[in-house]
Design a protein around this motif. Structure first.
Motif, PDB file in Angstrom:
ATOM      1  N   HIS A   1       0.700  -0.953  -0.490  1.00  0.00           N
ATOM      2  CA  HIS A   1      -0.166  -0.406  -0.219  1.00  0.00           C
ATOM      3  C   HIS A   1       0.581   1.535   0.197  1.00  0.00           C
ATOM      4  CE1 HIS A   1      -3.921   2.423   1.580  1.00  0.00           C
ATOM      5  NE2 HIS A   1      -3.590   1.903   0.880  1.00  0.00           N
ATOM      6  N   ASP A   2       1.716   1.340  -1.292  1.00  0.00           N
ATOM      7  CA  ASP A   2       2.628   2.920  -0.866  1.00  0.00           C
ATOM      8  C   ASP A   2       3.685   2.884   0.472  1.00  0.00           C
ATOM      9  OD1 ASP A   2       2.505   2.588  -3.971  1.00  0.00           O
ATOM     10  OD2 ASP A   2       0.304   3.783  -3.253  1.00  0.00           O
ATOM     11  N   ALA A   3       3.741   1.525   0.904  1.00  0.00           N
ATOM     12  CA  ALA A   3       4.832   2.106   2.231  1.00  0.00           C
ATOM     13  C   ALA A   3       6.060   2.288   2.331  1.00  0.00           C
ATOM     14  CB  ALA A   3       4.046   1.149   3.966  1.00  0.00           C
ATOM     15  N   VAL A   4       6.331   0.832   1.443  1.00  0.00           N
ATOM     16  CA  VAL A   4       7.532   1.142   0.675  1.00  0.00           C
ATOM     17  C   VAL A   4       8.059   1.430  -0.032  1.00  0.00           C
ATOM     18  CG1 VAL A   4       9.019  -1.116   0.181  1.00  0.00           C
ATOM     19  CG2 VAL A   4       6.887  -1.273   2.274  1.00  0.00           C
ATOM     20  N   SER A   5       9.428   1.714  -0.059  1.00  0.00           N
ATOM     21  CA  SER A   5       9.895   2.855  -1.135  1.00  0.00           C
ATOM     22  C   SER A   5      11.088   2.479  -1.274  1.00  0.00           C
ATOM     23  CB  SER A   5       9.230   4.428  -1.010  1.00  0.00           C
ATOM     24  OG  SER A   5      10.025   4.789  -2.499  1.00  0.00           O
ATOM     25  N   VAL A   6      11.658   1.851  -2.849  1.00  0.00           N
ATOM     26  CA  VAL A   6      13.396   1.330  -2.671  1.00  0.00           C
ATOM     27  C   VAL A   6      13.407   2.060  -4.387  1.00  0.00           C
ATOM     28  CG1 VAL A   6      14.501  -0.643  -2.651  1.00  0.00           C
ATOM     29  CG2 VAL A   6      12.653  -0.365  -1.465  1.00  0.00           C
ATOM     30  N   PRO A   7      13.894   2.974  -4.300  1.00  0.00           N
ATOM     31  CA  PRO A   7      13.865   3.656  -5.957  1.00  0.00           C
ATOM     32  C   PRO A   7      15.438   2.531  -6.671  1.00  0.00           C
ATOM     33  CG  PRO A   7      14.701   5.505  -4.473  1.00  0.00           C
ATOM     34  CD  PRO A   7      14.212   4.017  -3.727  1.00  0.00           C
ATOM     35  N   THR A   8      15.943   1.838  -6.144  1.00  0.00           N
ATOM     36  CA  THR A   8      16.304   1.076  -7.075  1.00  0.00           C
ATOM     37  C   THR A   8      15.441  -0.673  -7.171  1.00  0.00           C
ATOM     38  OG1 THR A   8      17.710  -0.241  -5.705  1.00  0.00           O
ATOM     39  CG2 THR A   8      18.991   2.306  -6.048  1.00  0.00           C
ATOM     40  N   LEU A   9      14.693   0.075  -6.730  1.00  0.00           N
ATOM     41  CA  LEU A   9      14.257  -1.519  -6.415  1.00  0.00           C
ATOM     42  C   LEU A   9      13.118  -1.568  -6.956  1.00  0.00           C
ATOM     43  CD1 LEU A   9      14.714  -5.073  -5.926  1.00  0.00           C
ATOM     44  CD2 LEU A   9      13.799  -4.263  -3.305  1.00  0.00           C
TER      45      LEU A   9
END
Length: 375
Positions: A73-81
């Motif tokens: 639910h958009d809680a996790v943000s890993v720009p490289t993944l």
């Protein structure tokens, strides 16, 4: 185009679950959540008293890519993944129905080539084919373990041993590849034969109706034409919550889709629940999560779950449904902090996707001995 099949549970030795009558109509929504939780607790007591399933065994089918932004639910943000992998899991359950007949159910018999026909995965493939290093990315996120037919042979079963099959919902599923079709699927040489002989597909009436008339917000995740040429009598539809037999139930858990339902099993170790409302235990127990952002989601918003959110047909319903699942599931004996919830499609515990790896993994489920020739 297929139409809804028989809606008579008594014909398959099943019955409705009265504890949940009316809970989805309770208003306001805070009261509805309370009603769902109380009904689940009441049903759990009766469900466990009825006995255990005869046998159950889970087997991994394939690993497929999935966007990180949807998983929590958009809680996790890993720009490289941008992508992780989810493992599709098929579960074979043997039980006695309420008429005393031996039954075999197959839950989530995903056929990977059918899933690839869903617009989301078809479009993702087009992007992968165009970008530099796309084939390398495929090798990172894709893995094939077994086809559903291979699983049956591995367990000593034949297609004629199967009474029923079901999916928690029909995202990226092509019923033609399970039930057979009188029409030839585009790109194939002949019409598909049934994968499980005369077995019927159990499906919530709202889920079947969705596949027959897709809204644009649903379209990307369903296989259009997936009902073409399928015999309507191959479906057994139901509404609400149903008990299939001793130790096995399908609970209506709307929200992710209107017709979502969850598999609930009573075993010697207590109650297990399987669904795709989450893709890891972190979704149901965010307070224990070590995935960056998930515990913060729990703490910042005061929410006891963090939903799998590629579609949120009703986010409040999905929240209530995950609470329903948590209330039914027993604690794990190996580590009592965790509930016995087995995601039907689970975040792969691969280090290559660190830090987005599940905090705890059950690794499957197995009780009793799966036996052929029970029918």
């Amino acid at each position: 185009m297929a139409t809804a099949g028989t809606d008579h549970l008594s014909g398959i030795g099943a019955r409705a679950i009265p504890e949940f009558d009316g809970v989805h109509d309770v208003w306001p929504r805070g009261e509805r959540l309370r009603a769902v939780r109380e009904a689940a607790a009441a049903y759990k007591e009766r469900f466990k008293a009825q006995g255990h399933v005869r046998a159950v065994k889970s087997v991994d089918i394939a690993a497929a890519p999935y966007p990180v932004k949807y998983a929590f639910h958009d809680a996790v943000s890993v720009p490289t993944l941008p992508l992780i992998s989810m493992i599709n899991r098929m579960i074979v359950v043997q039980y006695d129905d309420f008429d005393g007949r031996a039954r075999t159910l197959v839950f989530e018999p995903t056929v990977p080539e059918g899933s690839a026909k869903a617009p989301f995965y078809r479009n993702l493939q087009k992007v992968t084919d165009k970008v530099p290093g796309g084939k390398l990315l495929e090798r990172v996120v894709l893995r094939y373990y077994a086809e559903p037919g291979d699983v049956l042979r591995r367990l000593g079963l034949t297609p004629n041993d199967i009474d029923f099959c079901t999916f928690d919902h029909l995202h990226v599923q092509d019923p033609r590849m399970i039930l057979g079709s009188t029409e030839v699927i585009e790109g194939e040489a002949a019409a598909r034969k049934p994968l499980f002989g005369a077995a019927k597909m159990l499906v919530h009436n709202r889920e079947l109706a969705t596949l027959k008339s897709l809204h644009p917000m649903q379209w990307a995740w369903y296989v259009e034409g997936g009902l073409d040429g399928v015999d309507a009598e191959k479906f057994v539809t139901f509404g609400g919550d149903v008990e299939l037999g001793v130790g096995v139930a399908l609970l209506w858990t709307p929200g992710h889709t209107d017709g979502n339902h969850s598999l609930v099993l009573n075993t010697p170790d207590g109650v297990w629940v399987s669904s795709e409302n989450g893709i890891s235990l972190d979704n149901w127990q965010p307070e224990l999560s070590r995935i960056p952002g998930v515990r913060r989601y729990h703490e910042a918003f005061g929410r006891e779950i963090c939903p799998n959110a590629n579609t949120l047909e009703d986010s409040l319903d999905q929240y209530d449904s995950m609470v329903k699942e948590k209330t039914l599931a027993d604690r794990c004996k190996a580590d009592p902090r965790w509930l016995q919830i087995l995601p039907s499609t689970e975040l792969a515990p691969w280090k290559r996707f660190w830090p987005v790896v599940p905090t705890y993994v059950h690794g499957g489920i197995a009780y009793g001995e799966i036996k052929g020739g029970r029918r």
